[in-house]
Enzyme design. Structure first.
Site, PDB file in Angstrom:
ATOM      1  N   HIS A  43       0.822  -1.221   0.000  1.00 25.07           N
ATOM      2  CA  HIS A  43       0.000   0.000   0.000  1.00 25.07           C
ATOM      3  C   HIS A  43       0.857   1.273   0.000  1.00 25.07           C
ATOM      4  O   HIS A  43       0.437   2.286  -0.571  1.00 25.07           O
ATOM      5  CB  HIS A  43      -0.975  -0.036   1.180  1.00 25.07           C
ATOM      6  CG  HIS A  43      -2.006  -1.130   1.040  1.00 25.07           C
ATOM      7  ND1 HIS A  43      -2.627  -1.729   2.092  1.00 25.07           N
ATOM      8  CD2 HIS A  43      -2.487  -1.752  -0.075  1.00 25.07           C
ATOM      9  CE1 HIS A  43      -3.464  -2.658   1.638  1.00 25.07           C
ATOM     10  NE2 HIS A  43      -3.391  -2.684   0.341  1.00 25.07           N
TER      11      HIS A  43
ATOM     12  N   ASP B  54      -3.029  -8.644  -7.235  1.00 27.38           N
ATOM     13  CA  ASP B  54      -2.715  -9.013  -5.859  1.00 27.38           C
ATOM     14  C   ASP B  54      -3.458 -10.302  -5.473  1.00 27.38           C
ATOM     15  O   ASP B  54      -4.357 -10.280  -4.626  1.00 27.38           O
ATOM     16  CB  ASP B  54      -3.134  -7.832  -4.950  1.00 27.38           C
ATOM     17  CG  ASP B  54      -2.809  -8.085  -3.495  1.00 27.38           C
ATOM     18  OD1 ASP B  54      -1.950  -8.924  -3.191  1.00 27.38           O
ATOM     19  OD2 ASP B  54      -3.448  -7.421  -2.642  1.00 27.38           O
TER      20      ASP B  54
HETATM   21  N1  SAM Z   1      -5.808  -6.153  -2.992  1.00 30.11           N
HETATM   22  C1  SAM Z   1      -6.388  -6.211  -1.663  1.00 30.11           C
HETATM   23  C2  SAM Z   1      -5.736  -5.141  -0.794  1.00 30.11           C
HETATM   24  O1  SAM Z   1      -4.558  -4.833  -1.004  1.00 30.11           O
HETATM   25  O2  SAM Z   1      -6.414  -4.607   0.078  1.00 30.11           O
HETATM   26  C3  SAM Z   1      -6.224  -7.557  -1.022  1.00 30.11           C
HETATM   27  C4  SAM Z   1      -6.616  -8.681  -1.906  1.00 30.11           C
HETATM   28  S1  SAM Z   1      -6.464 -10.275  -1.234  1.00 30.11           S
HETATM   29  C5  SAM Z   1      -4.762 -10.540  -1.143  1.00 30.11           C
HETATM   30  C6  SAM Z   1      -6.920 -11.261  -2.600  1.00 30.11           C
HETATM   31  C7  SAM Z   1      -8.407 -11.167  -2.939  1.00 30.11           C
HETATM   32  O3  SAM Z   1      -8.625 -11.783  -4.207  1.00 30.11           O
HETATM   33  C8  SAM Z   1      -9.324 -11.889  -1.959  1.00 30.11           C
HETATM   34  O4  SAM Z   1     -10.307 -11.010  -1.502  1.00 30.11           O
HETATM   35  C9  SAM Z   1      -9.945 -13.024  -2.790  1.00 30.11           C
HETATM   36  O5  SAM Z   1     -11.295 -13.284  -2.441  1.00 30.11           O
HETATM   37  C10 SAM Z   1      -9.858 -12.460  -4.175  1.00 30.11           C
HETATM   38  N2  SAM Z   1      -9.797 -13.431  -5.280  1.00 30.11           N
HETATM   39  C11 SAM Z   1      -9.327 -14.699  -5.273  1.00 30.11           C
HETATM   40  N3  SAM Z   1      -9.329 -15.206  -6.516  1.00 30.11           N
HETATM   41  C12 SAM Z   1      -9.792 -14.225  -7.328  1.00 30.11           C
HETATM   42  C13 SAM Z   1      -9.997 -14.101  -8.732  1.00 30.11           C
HETATM   43  N4  SAM Z   1      -9.703 -15.128  -9.555  1.00 30.11           N
HETATM   44  N5  SAM Z   1     -10.464 -12.943  -9.219  1.00 30.11           N
HETATM   45  C14 SAM Z   1     -10.748 -11.899  -8.403  1.00 30.11           C
HETATM   46  N6  SAM Z   1     -10.583 -11.943  -7.074  1.00 30.11           N
HETATM   47  C15 SAM Z   1     -10.104 -13.085  -6.546  1.00 30.11           C
END
Ligand code: SAM
Length: 305
Positions: free
Chosen positions: A18, A178
């Site tokens: 972040h 991410d």
């Molecule tokens: N980017 C966020 C942040 O920095 O606040 C954190 C994201 S977290 C590491 C990963 C997220 O990706 C989770 O909420 C999960 O549910 C979602 N996720 C998992 N597979 C996914 C996919 N194929 N497409 C979109 N989202 C996905």
């Protein structure tokens, strides 16, 4: 899909990700022209650090908690200001007697995920597209941005968005990838995703997150990224503890494609500070290296051996 980011929100990996995200968005704002941020794995956007889930791991205490516990050195303060001002703004309604950053128990109460942080930094002309695939997390994120005409929240596989949503019509912007790394082969998926996305949007800035842990194939990952022949690719990594005797996360990495020309110098100031502030044992380390372009450090992965 078992991964829920609420258990990890505000941890040391979020801090690096972040802080860099805020630098990248801040840089995009130097030109008046509108930009778009595509956040392919967005999470729920806003995290309650007093929730049972966040309290259960307490990971944020060794991340944003430590970062905000003490004053910052003068050289670091302006670099972290866009990020930390956003965190402080979300925690500002807990009474002046507690200070601007503290919740009722003296600790932080809320933490912004990547879409919320991005949105807080955007100007009226800028746009956010965020994807989240977990149905409950999508609902939460969608509710958070309800009525916000600058943001589009979609329940979509983020890997597909790298094709379908690029290039953005603004023709300038940032793509944050991410993924949760809960399945085997995620490093390869990240590399293939970048190859596809870069072909569609070669002028864009890309920021890819990956974990450092025991046995992680980092040297091979860097090699395959380097082989993509993308001219400008920066890597930064922060390790907070030894990986001996643990299979958990011990460090965090980011690949930044087409970084602002100022970013490497900023990371050279930020990373040593973050290493000192967030280290959990004497094996902590940090580095910012070019995988391609600029003064590419050929010996970049020697210290992985
Ligand atoms: N980017 C966020 C942040 O920095 O606040 C954190 C994201 S977290 C590491 C990963 C997220 O990706 C989770 O909420 C999960 O549910 C979602 N996720 C998992 N597979 C996914 C996919 N194929 N497409 C979109 N989202 C996905």
């Amino acid at each position: 899909m078992n991964y829920r980011h609420i258990y990890h929100a505000g941890n040391f990996a979020d801090v690096l990700k972040h802080a860099v995200l805020a630098r990248l968005v801040t840089y995009l704002k130097q030109k008046d022209k509108a930009f778009r941020v595509l956040d392919t794995h967005a999470g729920i956007g806003l995290y309650d650090l007093s929730s049972e889930e966040a309290q259960k791991t307490g990971e944020w205490r060794d991340g944003i908690g430590r970062l905000m516990a003490d004053p910052l050195p003068a050289a670091v303060q302006p670099l972290l200001a866009p990020y930390l001002d956003a965190v402080a703004a979300l925690n500002s309604d807990h009474g002046p007697e507690r200070g601007p950053d503290r919740g009722p128990d003296g600790s932080l109460a809320r933490y912004p995920g990547s879409p919320k942080l991005t949105r807080m930094l955007m100007r009226p002309q800028d746009r956010l597209s965020a994807m989240e695939l977990h149905p409950d997390d999508y609902e939460t994120l969608h509710r958070l941005f309800d009525g916000d005409y600058q943001s589009r929240i979609t329940e979509l596989d983020g890997w597909l968005a790298l094709g379908a949503h690029l290039p953005p019509k603004e023709k300038r912007g940032l793509v944050l990838v991410d993924p949760p790394f809960e399945e085997a082969g995620e490093y390869e998926r990240l590399e293939k995703g970048l190859a596809k996305a870069y072909r569609r949007f070669p002028g864009g800035t890309f920021c890819l997150w990956y974990p450092l842990k025991q046995g992680a194939p980092i040297a091979a990952f860097h090699e395959s990224l380097t082989a993509l022949n993308i001219p400008k690719m920066l890597c930064c990594e922060l390790t907070v503890k030894s990986d001996r005797g643990t299979t958990g996360l011990t460090g965090t990495g980011l690949i930044i494609v087409n970084p602002p020309f100022t970013l490497k110098g900023e990371l050279d100031v930020l990373l040593p500070f973050l290493k000192d502030r967030l280290k959990q044992d004497r094996f902590a380390s940090a580095r910012a290296i070019w995988l391609r372009g600029e003064d590419r450090d050929v010996a970049a992965d020697d210290d992985d051996a």
